[in-house]
Write an enzyme that holds these catalytic residues in place. Structure first.
Site, PDB file in Angstrom:
ATOM      1  N   ASP A 196       4.371   7.642   5.163  1.00  0.00           N
ATOM      2  CA  ASP A 196       4.952   6.880   6.268  1.00  0.00           C
ATOM      3  C   ASP A 196       6.345   7.391   6.621  1.00  0.00           C
ATOM      4  OD1 ASP A 196       4.860   4.790   8.200  1.00  0.00           O
ATOM      5  OD2 ASP A 196       6.118   3.559   6.892  1.00  0.00           O
ATOM      6  N   MET A 229      -6.342   0.933 -13.142  1.00  0.00           N
ATOM      7  CA  MET A 229      -6.365   0.576 -11.726  1.00  0.00           C
ATOM      8  C   MET A 229      -4.939   0.346 -11.214  1.00  0.00           C
ATOM      9  SD  MET A 229      -9.405   1.034 -10.941  1.00  0.00           S
ATOM     10  CE  MET A 229      -9.243   0.556  -9.238  1.00  0.00           C
ATOM     11  N   GLU A 230      -4.077  -0.226 -12.044  1.00  0.00           N
ATOM     12  CA  GLU A 230      -2.687  -0.422 -11.651  1.00  0.00           C
ATOM     13  C   GLU A 230      -1.989   0.928 -11.488  1.00  0.00           C
ATOM     14  OE1 GLU A 230      -4.361  -2.199 -13.821  1.00  0.00           O
ATOM     15  OE2 GLU A 230      -4.028  -4.292 -13.294  1.00  0.00           O
TER      16      GLU A 230
END
Length: 175
Positions: free
Chosen positions: A45, A30-31
């Site tokens: 971004d 998950m990390e």
């Protein structure tokens, strides 16, 4: 945790990998997936002013090793470069880095409870080649911890592990 990025010019893309390792009895997949997503969102971004029609796709766990199953490979496989990059290797040591362990516990600091987590962390740091210069028990609270962390940093401590607490209480402010 390490994040790697590589351009894929023929697809006008950037490939991102996140490698995580742990000696704990839990997986870190998950990390790894969170690391990839954080990197991709940052790239998104920063790139959207130049190209607003961006896509994030194909996020997957490539492989996992250790645990009950040993090595697990994603059915879509890995290419040769990925196999070379992620071949098993020994964990990197601390190479004599100055380390400290701080246990936060009112009861242990008063002497009414014997902490076992701090000594366990000291053993682990030493196994990894760290030089443990401080192993201390402090009462719960923000200021005792903050002041001691600042002092340890000024003394050149590069890694400080904090432990303690068996449950939430009115004085458990440090988490």
């Amino acid at each position: 945790v390490q994040v790697f990025c590589a351009p894929v010019p023929e697809r006008q893309a950037i490939r991102v990998w996140c490698e995580c390792a742990s000696e704990a009895r839990t997986g870190v997949e998950m990390e790894a997936l969170a690391g990839v997503n954080a990197a991709l969102l940052t790239l998104y971004d920063l790139s959207k002013p130049v190209e607003p029609a961006l896509r994030i796709e194909g996020i997957r766990l490539l492989f996992k090793e250790g645990g009950k199953r040993g090595v697990w490979l994603h059915p879509d496989g890995m290419d040769e470069a990925e196999r070379e990059r992620f071949k098993p290797r020994a964990p990197k040591g601390l190479e004599g880095a100055a380390c400290a362990v701080i246990t936060l516990s009112d009861r242990a600091s008063e002497g009414t409870y014997e902490d076992a987590s701090g000594p366990t962390l000291v053993i682990g740091l030493k196994k990894l080649g760290g030089e443990v210069v401080a192993a201390e028990v402090l009462p719960d609270g923000i200021e005792p911890l903050a002041g001691r962390l600042q002092a340890l940093a000024a003394e050149g401590v590069r890694l400080c592990l904090c432990t303690g607490g068996t449950g939430l209480g009115p004085r458990d402010l440090t988490p």
